[in-house]
Structures are given as C-alpha cells and as structure tokens.
Design a protein around this motif. Sequence first.
Motif, short mmCIF file in Angstrom:
data_model
loop_
_atom_site.label_atom_id
_atom_site.label_comp_id
_atom_site.label_asym_id
_atom_site.label_seq_id
_atom_site.Cartn_x
_atom_site.Cartn_y
_atom_site.Cartn_z
N THR A 127 -14.97 12.36 -13.28
CA THR A 127 -16.38 11.97 -13.38
C THR A 127 -17.12 12.65 -12.23
O THR A 127 -16.73 12.49 -11.07
CB THR A 127 -16.52 10.45 -13.29
OG1 THR A 127 -15.76 9.85 -14.35
CG2 THR A 127 -17.97 10.02 -13.41
N VAL A 128 -18.15 13.40 -12.56
CA VAL A 128 -18.82 14.24 -11.56
C VAL A 128 -20.12 13.58 -11.11
O VAL A 128 -20.92 13.12 -11.95
CB VAL A 128 -19.11 15.64 -12.12
CG1 VAL A 128 -19.85 16.50 -11.09
CG2 VAL A 128 -17.80 16.31 -12.53
N HIS A 129 -20.34 13.55 -9.79
CA HIS A 129 -21.54 12.95 -9.21
C HIS A 129 -22.23 14.00 -8.34
O HIS A 129 -21.59 14.81 -7.68
CB HIS A 129 -21.17 11.74 -8.35
CG HIS A 129 -20.31 10.74 -9.07
ND1 HIS A 129 -20.84 9.72 -9.84
CD2 HIS A 129 -18.96 10.63 -9.15
CE1 HIS A 129 -19.84 9.02 -10.36
NE2 HIS A 129 -18.70 9.54 -9.96
N ARG A 130 -23.56 13.92 -8.33
CA ARG A 130 -24.36 14.91 -7.59
C ARG A 130 -25.40 14.19 -6.73
O ARG A 130 -25.97 13.17 -7.14
CB ARG A 130 -25.06 15.84 -8.58
CG ARG A 130 -26.02 16.83 -7.95
CD ARG A 130 -26.78 17.57 -9.05
NE ARG A 130 -27.68 18.57 -8.52
CZ ARG A 130 -28.51 19.29 -9.27
NH1 ARG A 130 -28.55 19.10 -10.58
NH2 ARG A 130 -29.31 20.19 -8.73
N ALA A 131 -25.66 14.75 -5.53
CA ALA A 131 -26.69 14.18 -4.66
C ALA A 131 -27.18 15.25 -3.70
O ALA A 131 -26.53 16.28 -3.49
CB ALA A 131 -26.14 12.98 -3.88
#
Length: 347
Positions: free
Chosen positions: A308-312
């Motif tokens: 699961t990929v998260h971006r910030a």
Amino acid sequence: MRDVADISPALLAWYDRNARVLPWRTGPADHAKGLRTAPYRVWLSEVMLQQTTVAAVRDYFRAFTTRWPTVTDLAQAEDGDVMAAWAGLGYYARARNLLKCARVVAFELGGEFPQTARELQALPGIGPYTAAAIASIAFDEPATVVDGNVERVISRVFALTDPLPGTRPEIARLAGLVTPTHRAGDHAQAMMDLGATICTPRNPVCALCPLIEICEGHAQGIAASLPVKAPKKVKPTRLGHAYVLTGPSGEVLVERRPDRGLLGGTLGFPTSDWAETLPAFAPPVTADWTQAPTDVRHTFTHFHLVLTVHRATGHMEGMLGDNAFSPEDLPTLMRKVWEAAQTAPAK
C-alpha cells in the motif's frame, strides 16, 4: 538413437552456421582464428543472465562494459554506482557478489581470472554453472555447462521422462558425456543457442533441429512435453506499506537498504516490514499522508508482495533527502512504488 558421439559434431556444424551474435560472444569464425572472449566478459554476462533473458541483458552489458571495461575498473567502482547501474535486472545479491568477486580478482589475483572451473568456484558468487561457462568459453576447458536450455535439450534428446529437479544429476552426467574435449566452449554456447531458438520450451521447431535424427524424444513423439517438471508450490503473499516523502524543495526521501536480504544495497523508499497480515500504518515522519488508489504488486522468487503506497510532502531535517533522485536508479519494485505515488491525491 544414434551414437552419443554424433551429438556434438552435428551441433557444432549447426552452430557454425547459426550462432547468435551477442555482445559478449566471440563467434565461431573468430574463435577458429584463435580469438577468445575475455573471461571478464564471459563472467559478467553469465552473472547478468542468471534469472534474466538475453533481450533484457544486452543493453545492461553494453553499459557496464562501456563504463567499467575491465575487472579492475569494476573493482574500483563505488558500490552505490554499481547497484544503480544494476537497477532493473533484479536479484541484487548478484550485484553485491559481482563487486566482491571483482575485488578479489583485481586486488588479490592481479586482475587475472583462474582458468579452471574448480578454481573459479572459489570466487564469491561463482557456482558450478558459471564456473563451467567461464572455463569452457574463455579457456576451452572441457567443463560441463548445464543451464535451463541444456536441461531441456538433454531431456529431449535422451527422452528423460522423470520430473525435474530429480533428473538433474542424470542430465549433468549425460551433458558431460556429450561435451567434447575440443571446442568445449563453442559446444556449450551451441547448446544454449539450440535451446533458445529451436528446442524452445513451447512449440519446438524440430524440423530445423540438427539433432532431429538423434533425438529420442522426437522419435517417441514426446519432445514438446519434456522436461517434466514437478508441480510448483503455491507462493504465499506478504503485505506492507511504502512511504514516498517529497521535501519542499523537491528532494525525495530515500534510504539504502541493508546489504543482506532482498534488494540488499539498493536505494528505495522507506517501507514497513512485509508480513502475512498488513502491518500498522507507521510513516517515517508526521505529515499529511495520502494513499495511492492502487496497490503495488510484485513477485519475488518465493512470495508475492502487495504494498500500500502513501505519499506526502514534508520536512526532512536530519533525514536523507536526495535532490539528484532518478527513478532509473531504483530497482523495479521501487520504480513501481514511485509510479503509484504519483497517482495519490496531493494535499
């Protein structure tokens, strides 16, 4: 079936007319003139070709030998540069062993590879197959070379109907019987070429095969079904999180993974552990994280991975932020993570 002694002459005659032109190979005509492929080029190509196709390796090989034309040049390279140049070939332990081996040859052996398969196996990352390939192709030692192509050809020629991997000792024995003392390297490459172009896994072109009159599998009408393979085990699936953090000036948070383990020594994004159940969300910094709409899926030798990929966007005080970041420097899995992160909603 005709005499075993007929196999290599028929194969070599075919190879002299049909040898593939490969950037790491000395062709049969040049070989007949006394030219030999440098052991460095044989070794590098064989390491690259493990678990990888010829089509995928050609450009990597050209790039490596342009940048590091000798084993000493490679030995003096920075680890990170070699790992970046390897990105996309997979199985990164090969690249780590490549550097270890290059440094032993360059700094302990005076830049000269040993000339026998037995001595070559003492080097880091060189197993029986690679040692035999180097010894036969570079030094004309009559070493027995057995890869997947050779397994297939031998299984069909001798109609071996017991399943792999149990038949491998018998395949190695038979491959040794047909390996000639003269032109052993050309014989090994001919076997590889035959398996890659004629005696293919599916729909072998038996009508064009130089061994058609010798092949027992063809005579029995079972060639296409060989070699028999034991049923594959079902691969488990592991789950995890991946975190792509971009700084206010466009830098990207990356980390170099530990030398040991999967993707060892490569650059990548922070991730959680990979487990049978999805670990808790635990990003490397507090930020306004968003989740990509699609998970990243990747398959390793022994398991499937779903991230699961998260971006910030956030500050990176005290953390490694790379302003010269390039997705091309990443292994395939991390390139997938980067691409997925670009689809995450921006905040």
